[in-house]
Design an enzyme around this catalytic site. Structure first.
Site, PDB file in Angstrom:
ATOM      1  N   ASP A  76       1.197  24.590  23.672  1.00  0.00           N
ATOM      2  CA  ASP A  76      -0.097  24.206  23.081  1.00  0.00           C
ATOM      3  C   ASP A  76       0.143  23.217  21.943  1.00  0.00           C
ATOM      4  O   ASP A  76      -0.151  23.485  20.785  1.00  0.00           O
ATOM      5  CB  ASP A  76      -0.843  25.449  22.572  1.00  0.00           C
ATOM      6  N   GLY A 110      -8.753  31.772  15.148  1.00  0.00           N
ATOM      7  CA  GLY A 110      -8.400  30.951  16.303  1.00  0.00           C
ATOM      8  C   GLY A 110      -8.875  31.589  17.591  1.00  0.00           C
ATOM      9  O   GLY A 110      -9.631  32.554  17.588  1.00  0.00           O
ATOM     10  N   ALA A 111      -8.416  31.021  18.691  1.00  0.00           N
ATOM     11  CA  ALA A 111      -8.856  31.499  19.987  1.00  0.00           C
ATOM     12  C   ALA A 111      -8.230  32.831  20.324  1.00  0.00           C
ATOM     13  O   ALA A 111      -8.807  33.647  21.013  1.00  0.00           O
ATOM     14  CB  ALA A 111      -8.508  30.483  21.060  1.00  0.00           C
TER      15      ALA A 111
END
Lengths: 339, 220
Positions: free
Chosen positions: B127, B13-14
């Site tokens: 998020d 992921g980020a």
């Protein structure tokens, strides 16, 4: 350049903000001309009316120069494209007026182009990217977009001011000057090279969105304290602001599972930002595509090329529908040529 | 941690790498916030440490609010990793497109209920994308990835949380974004009540209008 009878030449006019640009593109994406004249404010930011006045003054010269560079006559043109939005009202209207007049005089079709889409399309034309996550960062825009079901969708954006705006306002507060060929961002970048101490400022990321207004307020407050070297503040502002857009780009990349990153807009000229994004691309095994500066900043070529793409998909803009759209979002436009 | 054996990298992921691992013969998830080389080291350390400590706290708060989340087994701030329960399920992102209209509507309602529970309890997820929602094999919906969350009761912050989710649906699931968001808000309203939901919808519109390029700028 020799014109063949079958070739379609599109002339694109860009005038969303401080630059008046004219580009000429062929159907195959050959850019025959890309001329621009920028308005430089005496002080402060862009004054929309003054910028529009500048555009009206230089329009005819820029048009002439573009035709000369392309080696064609105005009668060779088949299509006029113009940036219909988003942007500053007076500037947009000036460009639109020139475009309408040309199209009417030459009796050829007119195509209104979305400025943000044009940035993405010229970026794809000038790099190897075909279906990228695009980070578009400039004085007026901060958008992370990607193509999904018929349109360029916005995955992330700024909740308040644009990245370039944040850097510009800080630069002006710090007494830096915008000179011809050296925009404020470049002056800031140069100072930042001599910075090495990180001064902490707010890092605001909300999902895939970012917010710069608090960061700017904090940076300006630190500047006025006169406790830190200007170089260190420039350095820190860049480090923090760029890390924010990089994080959301990476998040959008992971979310969309795209295989390419495209960096465009005026802030794309920044070497540090380029480097940071290239590291992300490497880490994810995707390609990093940096749009060449001439085509990353506002330019007429991108309007010409995107106008052609739209025209080939059967899109024309009748004069009565050519009213400018100041807040025309990228995700409001169908992209038939991507299917 | 000799008992920990990494079996498979699940996602990059980020901000973290998610791996499936075996830990004392139990299948677990390791969420490892690796160094991001693009970030200034000092900033990087700060962000990773803050989120590694913060996320388990919020996951615990979410649990208290009645929102299914993975159970935290271990937090290691030296290596910036969290060991947590492995949930056998699918990301809602991949499910929405294959569900029938009724099923999708029911799932979205459920999402709304869980968001409502979070907000009611003062937890902001931060998020809320469909990548961060898992439906397990028994039809139980889990929220994951609280790294960007916070404890907050302000209308503004709750509004941004929902606004981001709405925009996420528009970009990722455009074909049914409108209906889905409606279903989500009706689930939300079930928990938060009608008056509050009306208020927050107004707030969301206000936040949207604040954006750089939004056609509708004035309150109707």
């Amino acid at each position: 350049m020799i014109n063949s009878i079958n070739e379609i030449y599109c002339l694109g006019i860009e005038s969303t903000a401080d630059d008046f640009g004219v580009g000429i593109s062929t159907c195959s994406g050959e850019i025959l001309a890309n001329i621009s004249d920028g308005y430089i404010p005496e002080k402060g930011g862009i004054h929309p009316r003054e910028a529009a006045r500048h555009h009206a003054m230089v329009a005819s010269d820029v048009l002439d120069e573009a035709l000369i560079q392309a080696g064609i006559k105005s009668s060779d043109l088949s299509l006029i494209a113009f940036s219909q939005g988003p942007g500053l009202g007076p500037c947009l209207r000036t460009g639109a007026t020139v475009a309408r007049a040309l199209a009417a005089y030459l009796n050829i079709p007119l195509v209104g182009v979305n400025h943000s889409i044009a940035h993405v399309e010229i970026g794809k034309l000038k790099t190897n990217a075909t279906d990228p996550i695009t980070l578009y960062v400039s004085g007026g825009n901060t958008i992370i977009s990607a193509f999904n079901s018929g349109r360029y969708r916005i995955f992330g954006e700024t909740l308040d001011i644009a990245l370039g705006n944040c850097l510009d306002v800080f630069s002006r507060e710090a007494g830096l000057k915008h000179k011809k060929g050296i925009p404020l961002g470049a002056a800031l970048e140069k100072l930042a090279l001599d910075g090495n101490n990180l001064v902490l400022m707010p890092y605001i990321v909300k999902g895939m969105d970012v917010s710069f207004s608090g960061l700017l307020t904090s940076a300006v407050a630190l500047l006025r304290q006169k406790k830190y070297r200007l170089q260190d503040l420039c350095y820190s502002l860049q480090e923090i602001a760029f890390a924010m857009v990089c994080e959301v780009t990476e998040r959008a990349l992971a979310h969309t599972e795209k295989k390419e990153i495209l960096l465009t807009g005026g802030v794309a000229a920044n070497k540090r930002l380029q480097f940071m994004l290239s590291l992300i691309a490497k880490d994810h095994g995707v390609s990093f595509n940096k749009v060449p500066l001439e085509f990353a900043t506002d330019n007429g070529a991108m309007i010409a090329w995107t106008g052609l793409l739209a025209f080939r998909s059967g899109i024309v803009t009748p004069i009565e529908e050519s009213i400018v759209k100041l807040r025309w979002r990228i995700d409001r436009v169908d992209i038939p040529w991507m299917n | 941690m000799d008992e920990l054996v990494i079996l498979k990298l699940l996602q990059k992921g980020a901000e973290a790498t998610i791996s499936l691992a075996s830990w004392y013969e139990k299948k677990v998830i390791i969420k490892s916030r690796k160094i991001k080389k693009y970030r200034h080291p000092q900033l990087d350390e700060r962000i990773r440490r803050f989120r590694t400590i913060h996320e388990p706290q919020l996951i615990y708060e979410a649990k208290k609010a009645g929102v299914p989340t993975p159970t935290i087994f271990l937090v290691d701030t030296k290596n910036m990793l969290i060991i947590m329960e492995f949930i056998q399920g699918k990301q809602v992102k991949h499910l929405l497109t294959i569900l029938s209209t009724t099923e999708r509507s029911q799932l979205c309602f459920k999402i709304g209920v869980l968001v409502g529970k979070l907000h009611f309890y003062g937890v902001i997820h931060g998020d809320l994308t469909t990548s961060n929602m898992l439906l397990d094999d028994y039809g139980k919906l889990f929220f994951i990835d609280f790294g960007l969350g916070e404890k907050q009761n302000e209308l503004e912050v709750r509004g941004v949380d929902l606004h981001l989710m709405k925009r996420g649906f528009q970009s990722t699931h455009n074909k049914f974004a409108k209906d889905s968001f409606k279903d989500i808000m009706s689930g939300y309203s079930n928990v938060m009540g009608k008056p509050f939901t009306t208020n927050i919808l107004k707030k969301i519109r206000e936040i949207e209008r604040r954006g750089r390029y939004v056609e509708e700028r004035k309150l109707k």
